[in-house]
Design a protein around this motif. Sequence first.
Motif, short mmCIF file in Angstrom:
data_model
loop_
_atom_site.label_atom_id
_atom_site.label_comp_id
_atom_site.label_asym_id
_atom_site.label_seq_id
_atom_site.Cartn_x
_atom_site.Cartn_y
_atom_site.Cartn_z
N SER A 2 1.52 -1.25 0.40
CA SER A 2 0.20 0.57 0.14
C SER A 2 1.06 1.44 0.11
O SER A 2 0.35 2.46 -0.61
CB SER A 2 -0.92 0.15 1.11
OG SER A 2 -1.91 -0.64 0.76
N ALA A 3 1.84 1.53 0.44
CA ALA A 3 2.64 2.19 0.74
C ALA A 3 3.65 2.90 -0.71
O ALA A 3 3.70 3.95 -0.86
CB ALA A 3 4.17 2.24 1.69
N GLU A 4 3.77 1.31 -1.40
CA GLU A 4 4.43 1.40 -2.81
C GLU A 4 3.23 2.19 -3.72
O GLU A 4 3.97 2.73 -4.37
CB GLU A 4 5.14 0.54 -2.95
CG GLU A 4 5.62 0.66 -4.61
CD GLU A 4 5.88 -1.09 -5.24
OE1 GLU A 4 6.66 -1.02 -6.67
OE2 GLU A 4 6.90 -1.70 -3.97
N ARG A 5 2.29 1.72 -3.36
CA ARG A 5 1.37 1.99 -4.56
C ARG A 5 1.06 4.10 -3.82
O ARG A 5 0.94 4.32 -4.86
CB ARG A 5 -0.01 1.41 -4.28
CG ARG A 5 -0.02 -0.08 -4.95
CD ARG A 5 -0.19 0.38 -6.06
NE ARG A 5 -1.17 1.46 -7.47
CZ ARG A 5 -1.52 1.86 -8.29
NH1 ARG A 5 0.06 1.84 -8.14
NH2 ARG A 5 -2.68 2.21 -8.33
N ALA A 6 0.98 4.56 -3.31
CA ALA A 6 0.62 5.65 -2.58
C ALA A 6 1.92 6.54 -2.92
O ALA A 6 1.48 7.23 -3.77
CB ALA A 6 0.42 5.86 -0.83
N GLU A 23 -0.87 13.04 8.17
CA GLU A 23 -1.37 11.53 7.63
C GLU A 23 -1.25 11.24 6.15
O GLU A 23 -1.05 11.70 5.10
CB GLU A 23 -2.79 12.00 8.14
CG GLU A 23 -3.23 12.15 9.36
CD GLU A 23 -4.66 12.63 9.84
OE1 GLU A 23 -5.22 12.25 8.72
OE2 GLU A 23 -4.91 11.92 10.74
N VAL A 24 -2.04 10.08 6.00
CA VAL A 24 -1.45 9.51 4.27
C VAL A 24 -2.65 8.48 4.51
O VAL A 24 -2.81 7.27 5.07
CB VAL A 24 0.75 9.02 4.09
CG1 VAL A 24 -0.19 8.50 2.71
CG2 VAL A 24 0.88 9.79 4.27
N VAL A 25 -3.37 8.43 3.45
CA VAL A 25 -4.99 7.71 2.60
C VAL A 25 -4.45 7.54 1.61
O VAL A 25 -4.20 8.53 0.79
CB VAL A 25 -6.00 8.77 3.14
CG1 VAL A 25 -6.89 7.94 2.83
CG2 VAL A 25 -5.65 9.18 5.10
N LEU A 26 -4.85 6.01 0.78
CA LEU A 26 -4.71 6.17 -0.19
C LEU A 26 -5.99 5.67 -0.76
O LEU A 26 -6.93 4.04 0.22
CB LEU A 26 -3.73 4.79 -0.32
CG LEU A 26 -3.76 3.75 -1.87
CD1 LEU A 26 -3.59 4.64 -2.78
CD2 LEU A 26 -3.05 2.78 -2.00
N LEU A 78 -2.10 5.16 5.87
CA LEU A 78 -0.52 3.94 6.23
C LEU A 78 0.05 5.21 6.77
O LEU A 78 -0.54 6.44 7.16
CB LEU A 78 -0.33 4.67 4.60
CG LEU A 78 -0.56 3.66 3.65
CD1 LEU A 78 0.51 4.16 1.88
CD2 LEU A 78 -0.76 2.33 3.85
N ASP A 79 1.38 4.96 7.86
CA ASP A 79 1.80 5.53 8.59
C ASP A 79 2.61 6.57 7.48
O ASP A 79 3.36 5.93 6.35
CB ASP A 79 2.52 4.53 9.71
CG ASP A 79 4.22 5.13 10.02
OD1 ASP A 79 4.76 5.57 9.63
OD2 ASP A 79 4.09 5.42 11.10
N PRO A 80 3.19 7.54 8.50
CA PRO A 80 3.64 7.81 6.73
C PRO A 80 5.20 8.23 6.50
O PRO A 80 5.71 7.77 5.92
CB PRO A 80 3.34 9.89 7.68
CG PRO A 80 2.09 10.25 8.32
CD PRO A 80 2.44 8.24 9.11
N GLY A 81 5.19 7.29 7.81
CA GLY A 81 7.32 6.98 7.92
C GLY A 81 6.73 5.75 6.56
O GLY A 81 8.07 5.95 5.89
N ASP A 82 6.01 4.74 6.69
CA ASP A 82 6.59 3.73 5.94
C ASP A 82 6.43 4.74 3.87
O ASP A 82 6.54 3.96 3.08
CB ASP A 82 5.29 2.83 6.39
CG ASP A 82 5.47 2.16 7.48
OD1 ASP A 82 6.33 2.37 7.46
OD2 ASP A 82 4.52 1.60 7.33
N TYR A 83 4.96 5.34 4.43
CA TYR A 83 4.58 6.29 2.92
C TYR A 83 6.41 6.62 2.37
O TYR A 83 6.93 6.40 0.90
CB TYR A 83 4.05 7.21 2.99
CG TYR A 83 3.61 8.07 1.74
CD1 TYR A 83 3.10 7.90 0.55
CD2 TYR A 83 4.52 9.35 1.80
CE1 TYR A 83 3.34 8.81 -0.41
CE2 TYR A 83 4.52 10.95 0.44
CZ TYR A 83 4.00 9.96 -0.32
OH TYR A 83 3.43 11.10 -1.68
N LEU A 84 7.01 7.64 3.48
CA LEU A 84 8.09 8.06 2.68
C LEU A 84 9.29 7.34 2.55
O LEU A 84 10.02 8.14 1.41
CB LEU A 84 8.36 9.00 4.20
CG LEU A 84 7.38 10.23 4.13
CD1 LEU A 84 8.27 11.34 5.53
CD2 LEU A 84 7.50 11.37 2.53
#
Length: 259
Positions: free
Chosen positions: A17-21, A143-146, A155-161
Amino acid sequence: MTRSTRPAGPAALRPSSAERARTVAGHPAAAVCAAGIDGSRVLAHTTTGSGQVLLVVPTEGEVCTAVRRSADGDLAALLMVTDHAPVPLREAVRAQVWLSGWLTPVEPADRQEALLAFADVAPVGALLDVGSTATLLSLDLAEVVLGECGSVTELDPGDYLAAAPDPLAEVEATMLRHLDESHPEQLALLASRVPAEWTRGGAARPLGLDRFGFRLRFEQPAGHRDVRVPFAAPVSGPAELGAAVQRLLCAAERACPGR
Protein backbone atom coordinates in the motif's frame (compact mmCIF):
# COMPACT_ATOMS: atom_id res chain seq x y z
CA MET A 1 -20.08 -5.02 -7.84
CA THR A 2 -16.86 -5.84 -6.02
CA ARG A 3 -13.91 -3.84 -7.34
CA SER A 4 -11.10 -5.66 -5.55
CA THR A 5 -8.14 -6.54 -7.76
CA ARG A 6 -7.85 -10.31 -7.67
CA PRO A 7 -4.72 -12.23 -8.69
CA ALA A 8 -4.95 -14.64 -11.65
CA GLY A 9 -2.76 -17.18 -9.87
CA PRO A 10 -2.19 -18.39 -6.31
CA ALA A 11 1.35 -16.98 -6.11
CA ALA A 12 0.53 -13.54 -7.51
CA LEU A 13 2.18 -10.64 -5.68
CA ARG A 14 1.36 -6.95 -5.68
CA PRO A 15 2.86 -3.65 -4.53
CA SER A 16 2.50 -2.69 -0.90
CA SER A 17 0.00 0.00 0.00
CA ALA A 18 2.88 2.39 0.75
CA GLU A 19 4.41 1.75 -2.68
CA ARG A 20 1.04 2.25 -4.36
CA ALA A 21 0.55 5.51 -2.47
CA ARG A 22 3.98 6.79 -3.58
CA THR A 23 3.19 5.80 -7.18
CA VAL A 24 -0.24 7.44 -7.16
CA ALA A 25 1.23 10.56 -5.54
CA GLY A 26 3.54 10.94 -8.53
CA HIS A 27 0.65 11.74 -10.87
CA PRO A 28 0.22 15.40 -11.83
CA ALA A 29 -3.51 15.88 -11.15
CA ALA A 30 -3.59 17.47 -7.68
CA ALA A 31 -5.46 20.02 -5.61
CA VAL A 32 -5.12 21.52 -2.13
CA CYS A 33 -7.96 21.81 0.37
CA ALA A 34 -7.82 23.83 3.57
CA ALA A 35 -10.14 25.93 5.73
CA GLY A 36 -12.05 28.11 3.28
CA ILE A 37 -10.22 26.58 0.31
CA ASP A 38 -11.97 23.88 -1.69
CA GLY A 39 -9.66 22.29 -4.23
CA SER A 40 -7.19 25.04 -5.16
CA ARG A 41 -4.91 24.54 -8.15
CA VAL A 42 -1.41 23.16 -7.67
CA LEU A 43 1.18 23.98 -10.34
CA ALA A 44 3.38 21.02 -9.42
CA HIS A 45 4.07 18.69 -6.52
CA THR A 46 6.38 15.84 -5.59
CA THR A 47 7.75 13.70 -2.80
CA THR A 48 11.53 13.92 -2.99
CA GLY A 49 13.97 11.07 -2.61
CA SER A 50 14.82 12.31 0.89
CA GLY A 51 11.16 12.28 1.93
CA GLN A 52 10.14 15.92 1.55
CA VAL A 53 6.65 16.71 0.21
CA LEU A 54 6.91 19.88 -1.90
CA LEU A 55 4.32 21.95 -3.75
CA VAL A 56 4.55 24.79 -6.24
CA VAL A 57 1.57 27.14 -6.07
CA PRO A 58 0.79 30.57 -7.55
CA THR A 59 2.24 33.30 -5.31
CA GLU A 60 -0.94 35.35 -5.54
CA GLY A 61 -3.22 32.33 -5.25
CA GLU A 62 -5.49 31.50 -2.32
CA VAL A 63 -3.25 28.80 -0.83
CA CYS A 64 -0.12 30.96 -0.68
CA THR A 65 -2.18 33.89 0.59
CA ALA A 66 -3.66 31.73 3.37
CA VAL A 67 -0.19 30.54 4.42
CA ARG A 68 1.08 34.14 4.59
CA ARG A 69 -1.90 35.23 6.67
CA SER A 70 -1.73 32.31 9.09
CA ALA A 71 -1.02 33.48 12.64
CA ASP A 72 1.14 30.43 13.32
CA GLY A 73 3.09 30.65 10.06
CA ASP A 74 1.68 27.38 8.73
CA LEU A 75 -1.59 26.13 7.25
CA ALA A 76 -3.33 22.84 7.97
CA ALA A 77 -4.03 21.45 4.52
CA LEU A 78 -4.81 18.36 2.46
CA LEU A 79 -3.09 17.59 -0.83
CA MET A 80 -5.29 15.30 -2.94
CA VAL A 81 -3.67 13.52 -5.92
CA THR A 82 -5.81 11.65 -8.44
CA ASP A 83 -4.64 8.82 -10.69
CA HIS A 84 -6.60 8.61 -13.97
CA ALA A 85 -6.43 5.58 -16.24
CA PRO A 86 -4.42 6.26 -19.42
CA VAL A 87 -7.03 4.52 -21.61
CA PRO A 88 -10.74 5.40 -21.92
CA LEU A 89 -12.80 3.66 -19.24
CA ARG A 90 -16.30 4.20 -17.91
CA GLU A 91 -14.82 4.93 -14.47
CA ALA A 92 -11.53 6.64 -15.22
CA VAL A 93 -10.26 7.26 -11.66
CA ARG A 94 -8.02 4.37 -10.63
CA ALA A 95 -6.91 5.67 -7.24
CA GLN A 96 -6.48 8.73 -5.05
CA VAL A 97 -4.04 9.57 -2.28
CA TRP A 98 -4.64 12.17 0.41
CA LEU A 99 -1.59 13.74 2.10
CA SER A 100 -2.48 15.82 5.16
CA GLY A 101 -0.26 18.08 7.23
CA TRP A 102 0.92 21.66 7.59
CA LEU A 103 2.08 23.88 4.72
CA THR A 104 4.94 26.32 5.21
CA PRO A 105 7.04 28.30 2.71
CA VAL A 106 10.47 26.90 1.99
CA GLU A 107 12.98 29.37 3.39
CA PRO A 108 15.09 31.26 0.80
CA ALA A 109 18.29 29.73 2.20
CA ASP A 110 16.89 26.22 1.60
CA ARG A 111 15.13 26.92 -1.68
CA GLN A 112 17.89 25.99 -4.14
CA GLU A 113 18.54 22.62 -2.51
CA ALA A 114 14.80 21.90 -2.38
CA LEU A 115 14.34 22.86 -6.04
CA LEU A 116 17.15 20.52 -7.07
CA ALA A 117 15.61 17.68 -5.06
CA PHE A 118 12.24 18.46 -6.66
CA ALA A 119 13.75 18.45 -10.16
CA ASP A 120 15.45 15.10 -9.54
CA VAL A 121 12.02 13.52 -9.23
CA ALA A 122 9.84 15.81 -11.36
CA PRO A 123 11.71 18.21 -13.69
CA VAL A 124 8.67 20.38 -14.48
CA GLY A 125 8.61 23.85 -15.98
CA ALA A 126 6.79 25.36 -13.00
CA LEU A 127 10.02 25.21 -11.00
CA LEU A 128 11.41 28.00 -13.18
CA ASP A 129 8.70 30.35 -11.88
CA VAL A 130 9.54 29.86 -8.20
CA GLY A 131 10.64 33.18 -6.77
CA SER A 132 8.61 35.22 -9.24
CA THR A 133 5.03 34.16 -9.94
CA ALA A 134 5.20 30.89 -8.00
CA THR A 135 6.09 29.88 -4.44
CA LEU A 136 7.61 26.65 -3.14
CA LEU A 137 5.82 25.19 -0.11
CA SER A 138 6.70 22.23 2.10
CA LEU A 139 4.06 19.91 3.57
CA ASP A 140 4.95 18.59 7.03
CA LEU A 141 3.25 15.24 6.63
CA ALA A 142 0.88 13.99 9.37
CA GLU A 143 -1.51 11.57 7.63
CA VAL A 144 -1.51 9.50 4.43
CA VAL A 145 -4.62 7.78 3.06
CA LEU A 146 -4.86 5.68 -0.11
CA GLY A 147 -8.19 5.11 -1.83
CA GLU A 148 -8.18 2.29 -4.37
CA CYS A 149 -10.33 -0.63 -5.53
CA GLY A 150 -13.28 0.54 -3.46
CA SER A 151 -11.33 0.53 -0.18
CA VAL A 152 -9.51 3.15 1.89
CA THR A 153 -6.19 2.42 3.63
CA GLU A 154 -4.58 4.68 6.23
CA LEU A 155 -0.78 4.55 6.10
CA ASP A 156 1.95 5.51 8.49
CA PRO A 157 3.63 8.63 7.05
CA GLY A 158 7.04 7.09 7.72
CA ASP A 159 6.14 4.02 5.65
CA TYR A 160 4.95 6.27 2.83
CA LEU A 161 8.15 8.33 2.83
CA ALA A 162 10.36 5.23 3.00
CA ALA A 163 8.64 3.57 0.03
CA ALA A 164 9.63 4.09 -3.60
CA PRO A 165 7.31 4.60 -6.58
CA ASP A 166 6.89 1.66 -8.92
CA PRO A 167 9.88 1.44 -11.32
CA LEU A 168 7.54 1.17 -14.34
CA ALA A 169 5.51 4.27 -13.45
CA GLU A 170 7.10 6.44 -16.15
CA VAL A 171 6.40 3.96 -18.98
CA GLU A 172 3.05 2.61 -17.77
CA ALA A 173 0.76 5.02 -19.63
CA THR A 174 2.57 4.60 -22.96
CA MET A 175 2.61 0.82 -22.67
CA LEU A 176 -1.08 0.55 -21.79
CA ARG A 177 -2.19 2.90 -24.56
CA HIS A 178 -0.09 0.94 -27.08
CA LEU A 179 -1.57 -2.35 -25.89
CA ASP A 180 -5.11 -0.96 -26.04
CA GLU A 181 -4.80 0.67 -29.48
CA SER A 182 -2.46 -1.63 -31.40
CA HIS A 183 -2.40 -5.12 -29.89
CA PRO A 184 -5.91 -6.51 -29.27
CA GLU A 185 -4.61 -10.04 -29.84
CA GLN A 186 -2.11 -9.67 -26.99
CA LEU A 187 -4.77 -8.17 -24.75
CA ALA A 188 -6.96 -11.19 -25.50
CA LEU A 189 -4.09 -13.51 -24.56
CA LEU A 190 -3.66 -11.72 -21.22
CA ALA A 191 -7.41 -11.97 -20.61
CA SER A 192 -7.24 -15.72 -21.28
CA ARG A 193 -5.18 -16.06 -18.08
CA VAL A 194 -8.21 -15.02 -16.03
CA PRO A 195 -10.77 -17.66 -14.97
CA ALA A 196 -14.01 -17.14 -16.88
CA GLU A 197 -16.09 -17.12 -13.69
CA TRP A 198 -14.25 -13.97 -12.57
CA THR A 199 -15.03 -12.02 -15.72
CA ARG A 200 -18.65 -12.93 -16.46
CA GLY A 201 -18.15 -12.16 -20.13
CA GLY A 202 -16.99 -8.58 -19.63
CA ALA A 203 -14.73 -6.89 -22.17
CA ALA A 204 -11.07 -6.75 -21.08
CA ARG A 205 -9.35 -3.38 -20.89
CA PRO A 206 -5.76 -2.62 -19.79
CA LEU A 207 -6.07 -0.91 -16.41
CA GLY A 208 -2.57 -0.90 -14.93
CA LEU A 209 1.01 -2.08 -15.18
CA ASP A 210 3.57 -2.35 -12.40
CA ARG A 211 6.63 -4.40 -11.58
CA PHE A 212 4.47 -7.37 -10.59
CA GLY A 213 2.37 -7.55 -13.76
CA PHE A 214 -0.72 -6.24 -15.51
CA ARG A 215 -4.07 -5.24 -14.11
CA LEU A 216 -7.05 -5.79 -16.38
CA ARG A 217 -10.52 -4.33 -16.04
CA PHE A 218 -13.51 -6.31 -17.26
CA GLU A 219 -16.30 -3.83 -17.95
CA GLN A 220 -19.74 -5.36 -17.61
CA PRO A 221 -23.26 -3.94 -17.95
CA ALA A 222 -23.72 -3.73 -14.18
CA GLY A 223 -20.22 -2.60 -13.22
CA HIS A 224 -16.70 -3.93 -13.53
CA ARG A 225 -14.14 -6.28 -12.01
CA ASP A 226 -10.39 -5.62 -11.77
CA VAL A 227 -8.05 -8.61 -12.00
CA ARG A 228 -4.27 -8.92 -11.70
CA VAL A 229 -2.30 -10.98 -14.27
CA PRO A 230 1.19 -11.44 -12.79
CA PHE A 231 4.60 -11.81 -14.39
CA ALA A 232 6.55 -14.98 -13.65
CA ALA A 233 8.74 -12.81 -11.42
CA PRO A 234 8.72 -9.08 -10.55
CA VAL A 235 10.82 -6.81 -12.77
CA SER A 236 13.21 -4.17 -11.51
CA GLY A 237 12.72 -1.65 -14.31
CA PRO A 238 11.78 -0.98 -17.96
CA ALA A 239 14.83 -2.88 -19.27
CA GLU A 240 13.33 -6.15 -17.99
CA LEU A 241 9.77 -5.41 -19.09
CA GLY A 242 9.92 -6.72 -22.69
CA ALA A 243 11.20 -10.15 -21.67
CA ALA A 244 8.68 -10.42 -18.82
CA VAL A 245 5.77 -9.60 -21.13
CA GLN A 246 7.01 -12.05 -23.75
CA ARG A 247 7.23 -14.86 -21.19
CA LEU A 248 3.72 -14.06 -20.00
CA LEU A 249 2.30 -14.09 -23.54
CA CYS A 250 4.11 -17.32 -24.40
CA ALA A 251 2.67 -18.98 -21.30
CA ALA A 252 -0.80 -17.81 -22.34
CA GLU A 253 -0.34 -19.21 -25.85
CA ARG A 254 0.74 -22.60 -24.50
CA ALA A 255 -2.36 -22.66 -22.32
CA CYS A 256 -4.56 -21.96 -25.37
CA PRO A 257 -3.60 -24.74 -27.86
CA GLY A 258 -6.31 -23.73 -30.30
CA ARG A 259 -4.76 -20.33 -31.00
